[in-house]
Design a protein around this motif. Structure first.
Motif: not given
Length: 284
Positions: A62-88
């Motif tokens: 990320f550049g100095p004026n880009e959206d690193f701090k505001t980039y969307p994060r949702d690890i609980e959602h990510d866990k559900k999607l990965c588990e439902s897709s069969g990730a290990s």
């Protein structure tokens, strides 16, 4: 499926899997996973015995004026999607786990990174290549999966793998779109209702360009003008770049011939969106 935070845990599990003769797929992501990411994971699950999904918002791309701090994060959602897709496994490290405070090493691909997003985001691909090379060293996957929406990134990673002799197969997967044609992106969550409607101009302009090429148009500058005119009809849109390039070298072309990458980056409000398609002469 388990979620781990440390490099040590990943390496320990990978060693166990490899002792069992199991193949490993890696899907590198920055999280806030959507159907596009799911398609990568689904493909990886089909082609490998075990799949690791990295969820890491990489600060050094990320550049100095880009959206690193505001980039969307949702690890609980990510866990559900990965588990439902069969990730290990999900590898979800902190920046302090991935980078030493006094780190002094980066990985950079020259040439391919000079145009398109590379010209607009200095240092971006250095950050991408550095984190991807670290993930390859940590996970040692047999295959790694990247979306074709980030066409320049895919080309750069493939070149890095070739040049540095990484023992991994890089697999590109097709763009996944919403029903109305908008390419799936984590940044789509930034869009207001009005902006979401305005964002359709990206796909609409590319469709016009593709039709021109299919009808035999060879003048790349003319095709670019058609894309520009279409996007400029939308008052909420601001063009970052429009490029027609050779799909391998990523160098701009004046004549639409051989294998082409037609790529655009457009701000809708404050949100920067990208889209593209590839075209080979004679295709319909």
């Amino acid at each position: 499926m388990k979620t781990v935070k440390t490099i040590k845990e990943v390496r320990q599990q990978v060693r166990e899997w490899k002792r069992e003769g199991l193949s490993i797929g890696l899907v590198p992501t920055m999280g806030c996973l959507h159907e596009g990411h799911k398609s990568l994971i689904d493909t990886a699950v089909k082609e490998n015995d075990r799949v690791i999904v990295s969820v890491f918002v990489n600060p050094i791309q990320f550049g100095p004026n880009e959206d690193f701090k505001t980039y969307p994060r949702d690890i609980e959602h990510d866990k559900k999607l990965c588990e439902s897709s069969g990730a290990s496994m999900i590898f979800n490290p902190e920046p302090s786990e991935m980078y030493f405070e006094n780190r002094s090493t980066n990985v950079e691909v020259e040439g391919l990174t000079e145009g398109l997003c590379g010209a607009k985001r200095p240092g971006h691909f250095r950050g991408v290549c550095t984190v991807v090379s670290k993930l390859f060293n940590i996970v040692t996957p047999d295959r790694a999966y990247f979306g074709e929406k980030d066409a320049q990134q895919l080309a750069v990673v493939k070149r890095m793998v070739r040049d540095l002799n990484f023992d991994v197969q890089v697999v590109g997967c097709p763009i996944i779109r919403e029903e109305d044609g908008l390419a799936k992106s984590s940044r789509n969550t930034y869009l207001s209702k009005e902006e979401r409607q305005a964002s359709l101009v990206l796909n609409k302009s590319l469709k016009k360009a593709k039709k021109l090429l299919e009808d035999g148009e060879k003048d790349a500058l003319l095709v670019k003008r058609v894309i520009e005119q279409e996007i400029n009809k939308q008052p909420l849109a601001r063009i970052d770049y429009i490029e027609i390039a050779d799909s391998e070298s990523l160098r701009p072309v004046k004549k639409a011939d051989e294998s082409l990458l037609i790529a655009i980056a457009v701000f809708i409000g404050k949100t920067r969106l990208i889209d593209n398609f590839t075209f080979r002469t004679g295709e319909k």
